[in-house]
Design a protein around this motif. Structure first.
Motif, short mmCIF file in Angstrom:
data_model
loop_
_atom_site.label_atom_id
_atom_site.label_comp_id
_atom_site.label_asym_id
_atom_site.label_seq_id
_atom_site.Cartn_x
_atom_site.Cartn_y
_atom_site.Cartn_z
N THR B 65 0.84 -1.21 0.00
CA THR B 65 0.00 0.00 0.00
C THR B 65 0.87 1.25 0.00
N GLY B 66 2.17 1.07 -0.07
CA GLY B 66 3.06 2.22 -0.05
C GLY B 66 3.47 2.61 1.37
N GLY B 67 3.15 1.77 2.35
CA GLY B 67 3.51 2.08 3.73
C GLY B 67 4.74 1.32 4.17
N TYR B 191 -7.56 -4.55 -3.59
CA TYR B 191 -7.64 -3.17 -3.10
C TYR B 191 -6.31 -2.73 -2.50
N VAL B 192 -5.60 -3.70 -1.89
CA VAL B 192 -4.29 -3.38 -1.35
C VAL B 192 -3.39 -2.90 -2.49
N TYR B 193 -3.37 -3.64 -3.59
CA TYR B 193 -2.55 -3.25 -4.74
C TYR B 193 -3.03 -1.91 -5.31
N ALA B 194 -4.34 -1.77 -5.39
CA ALA B 194 -4.90 -0.55 -5.99
C ALA B 194 -4.52 0.69 -5.17
N ILE B 207 -13.58 2.70 -3.52
CA ILE B 207 -12.95 1.84 -2.53
C ILE B 207 -12.73 2.62 -1.24
N ASN B 208 -12.98 1.96 -0.11
CA ASN B 208 -12.75 2.61 1.17
C ASN B 208 -11.25 2.56 1.49
N VAL B 209 -10.55 3.54 0.97
CA VAL B 209 -9.09 3.54 1.03
C VAL B 209 -8.58 3.55 2.47
N LYS B 210 -9.23 4.32 3.32
CA LYS B 210 -8.77 4.44 4.70
C LYS B 210 -8.82 3.09 5.42
N SER B 262 7.43 1.84 -2.87
CA SER B 262 6.48 2.91 -3.13
C SER B 262 5.09 2.37 -3.39
N GLY B 263 4.94 1.05 -3.30
CA GLY B 263 3.60 0.47 -3.32
C GLY B 263 3.13 -0.02 -4.67
N GLY B 264 2.11 -0.88 -4.63
CA GLY B 264 1.44 -1.30 -5.85
C GLY B 264 2.06 -2.46 -6.60
#
Ligand SMILES: Nc1ncnc2c1ncn2[C@@H]1O[C@H](COP(=O)(O)OP(=O)(O)OP(=O)(O)O)[C@@H](O)[C@H]1O
Ligand SMILES: [Mg+2]
Lengths: 500, 315
Positions: B65-67, B191-194, B207-210, B262-264
């Motif tokens: 997720t970029g975290g 959704y994690v990838y997105a 998508i509920n990103v939070k 950086s995620g994805g």
């Protein structure tokens, strides 16, 4: 009585330092295409984002089928039948086409994603918009226009009652635009509502039933498309008459400054030769994806050609790279402003002066801030960039104003040769004429200009000479006297192929 | 056509490059140390990588997720010391104690996720704060002393085997399978990838990103709880200084496995191969009596090499 599906009343929206919308009205009638027009920064996208649940209005209400609604998330808007194609592309590059198309509404078998079904539905959906690609292809392998078509397909996938299209045609080819219009026609007959935002006048009159005009965040009016003509519409948008769209030219082409010989890049373009003279505007015509940008990327040293030579001022350039090319006096206003034109998180000021920093600083590398601000301010005025201040983050400007900043960036550099790749994409009519004037002035000053455009009138109106591309090959070269719409189209499509 | 096949081959080789490197390394090691290719040693290696493997799986999901999660080492210590304390002070069945450790990990993860997702705080900073909080709580709870003399049935989790395969390894395999299913077969994974690939696009697609952002830290916390149980059982004690710098090994395995920070972009199996690679290198250098000081340097160079391969793959 007309069947009103959606109505927005007295909407006001403020951003820090900007009144984006002031008390505007808007309504959608069942089965009609509603064009929303206005200059860059007029607030078109902002209103649409409010309707689609991305922003919330500060004042005013939105009514859906007569009932007041407030959407706090895009999801709420989607479930209420409102989908939107966004002006700024937002694909997820590392995912497949199918995954992008059905993001947020995946087909599932029980708890598990049903990839088989998703891929076959994706194929069907792509067929509907006339795209023939494998659904498992990664998004990043697509061209810009293909990505845009996927975005369009994605908006259709929701089967929404209201479909908002924010400049969907800015990055797609003529054929794809025809496809899109056919789809819109179908949706219309199906009783859907379509909002269509564009800066292309001809499209408006081809597709729209009704037209609403905004100016500077104000509501100007809503008109029946049959009751208004192009000139009247332009006056409503810019509040003045635009007499001459293309400036008169009195360019005197002088010495040759650039010569490209037999430039090849395997599988991308082949055998490209041309020359460019001082004080001349050389138009590059062709369909989107015909290799014009790729040739320019190679010329500028971003990619590496497999063979061929480049001479600048009669001097052969060995192993070009962007730094070298810039130092030889070439500037390149790229087509993809988000990808390589702008640092979106930085301010207008920072972006404008970024490539000129070394000129604006002393030997110790300390930037002369006063001078830099002056320069940034000067070009902000010159190009009429609409921003609350130089310190505004570029991300928060409207699309067209972002494009102007890319122009400003390069003009400050004062290069001898300037390449403009689709410089007016997403720019409103008023600003377009400004840019045309600017380009013409540069040529008059003796600069050499390469002007890439997919819009025929623009090529014919601006160029002194036209080179036409088709599938990575140079298929024709015409002086402006010889150039006609028909001849260019012939070279730019496969019509000529058999005979040539 | 010929070109296409060649392109495919090249891509294929690059994708599986890591596996070849691991195999190659194994072959080399078996030549220079006769102890390497023995059943005991190999079982030892797979037992040792279990903890890092599990942590790296959680880390990978966060990184997608970029975290990033810097607190995993401390959460392992905290969950472990709680489990050890409960074993000492209560007569609860083992399963309850295992669940307790997992819940402790999940709650710590919830702290991370909540502030990252709902306060828009930088993951680096939030998890850094959790890192010191959890470490501090571990010392407070244990008074800075190890908690030992744990029940033998509990120790089996770390030391035992089923059908010859170490239990920690079996747990790793189960976690890996569950994780893979989640990432590739369930919506949540997409959704994690997105979210990591383009947060804005994900948001606009409804998508509920939070929530996704919060959940990945909770999952990482759960992985910490599981790892804590294994570690505590393996060393027969809850140690307040346990798990020190484990976050770095987990990040290393993730990055070596080809996940983009950086995620994805990234895959769970890559992470596992990354963990195996690190495990084999450690083991090999141990067998060759290379001092642990040098081992650090080697590890650093491996991470660099992995990044170079990855950037080549994406150019
Ligand atoms: N997130 C934001 N933060 C601050 N200002 C914003 C934001 N979004 C838009 N604005 C400002 O609001 C105004 C209206 O912008 P909007 O994007 O709606 O224009 P537009 O009519 O769509 O223009 P274009 O034709 O260039 O796309 C602009 O002045 C813009 O700078
Ligand atoms: Mg807009």
């Amino acid at each position: 009585m007309e069947n009103i599906v959606l109505e927005a009343r007295n909407i006001t929206k403020r951003f820090p330092g900007v009144l984006a919308l002031s008390n505007v009205n808007f309504r959608l009638v069942k089965g009609k295409v509603h064009a929303l027009m206005g200059e860059n920064g007029a607030g078109k996208s902002t209103l649409m984002k409010i309707i689609a649940g991305i922003y919330q209005a500060d004042e005013g209400n939105v009514f859906l089928h007569g009932e007041k609604v407030v959407f706090h998330t895009p999801k709420q808007a989607l479930t209420n039948g409102i989908s939107m194609i966004h002006q700024e592309l937002s694909p997820i590059l590392d995912m497949t086409i199918a995954e992008n198309l059905f993001l947020g509404k995946e087909f599932c078998k029980g708890k598990f994603i049903d990839y088989r079904r998703m891929n076959s539905e994706a194929t069907a959906l792509m067929e509907r918009v006339g795209v023939d690609l494998p659904p498992t292809m990664l998004m990043k392998e697509l061209s810009v226009s293909q990505m845009q078509m996927i975005e369009i397909a994605k908006a259709l996938a929701y089967n929404a009652e209201i479909i908002i299209m924010d400049e969907p045609s800015a990055t797609i080819t003529e054929r794809e635009i025809a496809n899109l219009f056919e789809i819109i026609q179908g949706l219309k007959e199906d009783g859907r509502c379509i909002v269509y935002i564009t800066h292309k006048m001809d499209e408006v009159f081809r597709i729209a039933d009704e037209i609403t005009v905004f100016r500077d965040g104000q509501y100007i009016g809503t008109y029946d498309a049959d009751d208004i003509d192009e000139n009247q519409l332009v006056v409503k948008m810019v509040n003045r008459e635009l007499t001459e769209i293309y400036p008169k030219k009195n360019n005197k082409a002088a010495d040759e400054i650039l010569r490209v010989e037999n430039l090849c890049q395997k599988g991308v373009f082949e055998d490209i030769s041309f020359t460019l003279r001082k004080g001349e505007i050389l138009g590059f015509s062709g369909l989107m994806g015909s290799g014009r940008t790729e040739v320019m990327n190679a010329l500028f040293g971003i990619t590496h050609p497999t063979s061929g030579t480049i001479y600048i001022n009669g001097e052969k350039v060995d192993k070009p790279n962007p730094r070298k090319i810039i130092s030889k006096g070439i500037g390149y206003v790229t087509e993809d402003r988000k990808g390589n034109g702008l640092v979106l998180e930085m301010s207008v000021y920072d972006n404008t002066i970024l490539p000129s920093l070394s000129k604006l600083s002393n030997r110790m590398g300390v930037v002369n801030r006063r001078k830099a601000l002056e320069v940034a301010e000067e070009y902000k005025e010159k190009l009429k960039i609409k921003t609350p201040g130089l310190q505004q983050t570029v991300k928060q400007l409207s699309g067209g104003n972002q494009q102007k900043i890319v122009l400003a960036k390069w003009l400050i550099q004062n290069p001898d040769i300037i390449i403009f790749d689709e410089p007016t994409r997403g720019i409103d009519v008023g600003a377009k004429t400004e840019i045309y004037k600017l380009v013409a002035n540069l040529a008059e000053e003796g600069k050499a200009i390469i002007f890439i455009s997919s819009e025929m009138p623009e090529i014919l109106g601006m160029s002194d000479r036209v080179i036409v591309f088709y599938e990575g090959k140079k298929t024709g070269e015409l002086s402006i006297e010889e150039a006609t719409q028909e001849r260019i189209m012939m070279y730019a499509s496969d019509v000529e192929k058999g005979g040539a | 056509m010929g070109e296409k096949t060649r392109g495919f081959d090249k891509k294929w080789i690059q994708t599986y490059m890591l596996i070849f490197i691991v195999i190659g390394l194994g072959v080399i090691l078996s030549f220079i140390s006769s102890n390497f290719l023995t059943v005991t040693n190999l079982l030892n290696v797979v037992r040792q990588i279990a903890v890092n493997g599990i942590l790296a799986i959680g880390m990978t999901i966060v990184c997608l997720t970029g975290g990033i999660d810097l607190s995993v080492g401390s959460i392992v210590a905290f969950s472990g010391i709680i489990a050890a304390g409960m074993l000492r002070d209560t007569g609860y069945p083992i399963i309850i104690i295992v669940l307790a450790a997992i819940v402790v990990g999940a709650v710590c993860g919830l702290y991370n996720g909540y502030f990252v997702a709902y306060w828009n705080a930088a993951p680096f900073v939030v998890t850094l704060s959790m890192m010191t909080i959890a470490r501090g709580m571990t010392y407070v709870y244990s008074d800075g002393r190890p908690i030992s003399n744990l029940r033998t049935e509990f120790l089996t989790i770390g030391k035992g085997s089923i059908a010859g395969i170490p239990i920690p390894t079996l747990i790793l395999v189960v976690v890996f399978i569950l994780g893979s299913i989640m990432l590739t077969k369930l919506k949540f994974g997409r959704y994690v990838y997105a979210v990591g690939g383009n947060e804005n696009a994900a948001m606009v697609s409804g998508i509920n990103v939070k929530r996704i952002k919060m959940m990945v830290y909770v999952l990482s916390g759960i992985a910490c709880g599981i790892a804590a149980i294994i570690l505590t059982a393996r060393v027969s004690a809850g140690l307040p200084q346990a798990g020190e710098s484990y976050e770095l090994d987990a990040i290393a395995a993730t990055v070596i496995g080809g996940t983009s920070l950086s995620g994805g972009r990234g895959r769970l199996w890559g992470t596992i191969v990354g963990a195996v690679l690190l495990g084999i290198v450690n083991n090999g250098l141990d067998l060759l009596n290379v001092s642990s000081f040098y081992q650090q340097i080697v590890k650093g160079l491996i991470i660099l090499g992995a990044i170079l391969i990855d950037s080549k793959r994406n150019s």
